[in-house]
Design an enzyme around this catalytic site. Structure first.
Site, PDB file in Angstrom:
ATOM      1  CE  LYS A 108      20.404  52.476  49.119  1.00  0.00           C
ATOM      2  NZ  LYS A 108      21.107  53.260  48.100  1.00  0.00           N
ATOM      3  CE  LYS A 193      26.065  53.176  54.634  1.00  0.00           C
ATOM      4  NZ  LYS A 193      26.355  53.180  53.288  1.00  0.00           N
ATOM      5  CE  LYS A 196      26.358  60.992  49.772  1.00  0.00           C
ATOM      6  NZ  LYS A 196      26.580  60.195  48.564  1.00  0.00           N
TER       7      LYS A 196
END
Ligand code: TYM
Length: 331
Positions: A108, A193, A196
């Site tokens: 991130k 994966k 969201k």
């Protein structure tokens, strides 16, 4: 048992198959706590006007998915102050080096540059450890992507206990075995994966998707070259696309993906059955969701009672930890 979910983004099939379904199944195994981790959502940029509705929506989905307020404690992380208080004690237990090794932080922070990453993104796993340790959880049902965070939680609990005396239960990660839904992949990018924050919304099946959308997403799912009569086989390394479809269907049917593969020779029928299975799985959840949304007062009262119960338990653990490190407890 304790587990949590971020309120950022809508609930998707990966969350359901990797985690929430097991929460529902195991909610009466001893005392269970499930938490919408709204403080974790502050670690990345977001609109304050969206956080509140998103948090309540996520709690509503969890109830719709089958969490029963009489069988478990469902609450919002920010409503139990002990979470942030214990975080401080655990930040004074964790080292910079071990937090820097967390792959989620590295990924991130790399996206926007480490210099501007929020300190909260760096200490995110410590707040997560506090979530778990406050409830003396011995089982934490999560998907495979949380494995490293769970390892850190265990390490912090062991270190704290060694330094200050027995205080925390060292929790186990309850991650289902490979092939049982613990790592559902993106339908468009089967090496990533399902998430969201996927770049392609077509790759993620959301719980609120209608049947036509689900059918379309499954039909367009990336498969691997059709390489003959055994094209439908479970081999996540060489056939990530089709293996993911097999894993989803197997997980919905409670079977092994290798066994499901034996039922098919062509991609088309596999996709048709998968779409039908997912639609039957989500339809009752969608109906329950609609019901809950018609009674927002009921959701609020579940969360109020949940926070009260969670607070009772969390306070005791926080006092034990505060005492252990030598703080003077209020008399
Ligand atoms: P979050 O909100 O990203 O995801 C919630 C749960 O869903 C699982 N999951 C998946 N499982 C299978 N396949 C996927 N594609 C998939 N995507 C998500 C996650 O593993 C998770 O179990 N850090 C956590 C939230 C958290 C937490 C906690 C969890 C905060 N404190 C304490 C457990 C205990 C997170 O971001 O999950």
């Amino acid at each position: 048992m304790f587990s949590g979910i971020q309120p950022t983004g809508d609930l998707h099939l990966g969350n359901l198959l990797g985690a929430v379904r097991w929460w529902v199944e195991d909610q009466r195994q001893g005392e269970t706590f499930y938490c919408v981790v709204d403080l974790h959502a502050l670690t990345e940029p977001g609109d304050p006007a969206e956080l509140r509705p998103a948090t309540l929506t996520m709690a509503t989905w969890l109830l719709a998915a089958g969490l029963d307020p009489d069988g478990c404690t469902l609450f919002l992380q920010s409503q139990v102050p002990a979470h942030t208080q214990l975080t401080w004690l655990l930040e004074c237990t964790a080292s910079m080096g071990e937090l820097r090794r967390m792959t989620q932080f590295k990924d991130k922070a790399a996206r926007h540059g480490e210099e501007s990453a929020r300190v909260g993104l760096f200490t995110y796993p410590v707040l997560m450890a506090a979530d778990i340790l406050l409830y003396d959880a011995d089982q934490v049902p999560v998907g495979d992507d949380q494995r490293q965070h769970l390892e850190l939680t265990r390490e912090l609990a062991r270190r704290f206990n060694a330094r200050y005396g027995p205080t925390f239960v060292v929790p186990e990660a309850a991650i289902r075995p490979p092939g049982r839904g613990n790592r559902i992949m993106d339908l468009q990018e089967p090496n990533d994966k399902m998430s969201k924050s996927s770049v392609s919304p077509q790759g993620t099946i959301y719980l609120l998707d209608d049947p036509v959308t689900i059918e379309r997403k499954v039909k367009r799912a990336v498969t691997d070259p059709d390489d003959g009569p055994d094209a439908v086989r479970y081999d996540p390394v060489t056939k990530p696309g089709v293996s993911n479809l097999l894993e989803i269907l197997a997980s919905v049917q409670g079977r092994r993906p290798q066994d499901v593969a034996g039922d098919y020779t062509r991609y088309g029928p596999l996709k048709a059955d998968l779409a039908a299975a997912v639609i039957s799985l989500v339809e009752p959840i969608q109906a329950a969701y609609l019901k809950w949304t018609q009674d927002p007062g009921a959701v609020s009262s579940v969360l109020r009672a949940g926070a009260e119960r969670a607070d009772q338990v969390a306070r005791v653990t926080l006092a034990r930890a505060s005492d252990a490190v030598g703080l003077v407890l209020p008399s």
